[in-house]
Design a protein around this motif. Sequence first.
Motif: not given
Length: 144
Positions: A75-76, A89-95, A18-21
């Motif tokens: 967010f990937g 818990v998520f480990h993630l990266k943004s682009d 939802h955040l990505n969209a």
Amino acid sequence: MSDLNAKQLENAYAFLNHLNALEWGPLADLMASNFKHQYFPGTIVPPDGKETRGKEEFMGVLQHNFIHVFDKTTFGEPLDVVHGVNKVVFHLKSDGMSKSGKKYNNEYMVTFHFDGEKIIKLNEFVDSKYSSAFFAALRAEAST
């Protein structure tokens, strides 16, 4: 995995989707009315100066950043997922890219805390060195 644990994991992924969209209503629906958001580590000073914010304040910060600061940020898929009792818990990266054309590729550890199916707390650990430099550069651009 219990049905509730599966739903909590599903809702953590739904939060990112939802955040990505930029789907603000469905995103807010995932959060409890007593939701709290906190930035970490403690050495980072968020742009609004608040370390902890409630649901409405958090939604306001997200909407401001994703509408006025960034051209597009996504967010990937999480690089690592830890799922326990009432926590994901998520480990993630943004682009991403700022409106001024500055790349924004940050790294996060995000802990979702649940009460039932609702997110009651979100701890957001960011790459504080990267974030501080990025937002300082944006403020410098805006003041020239």
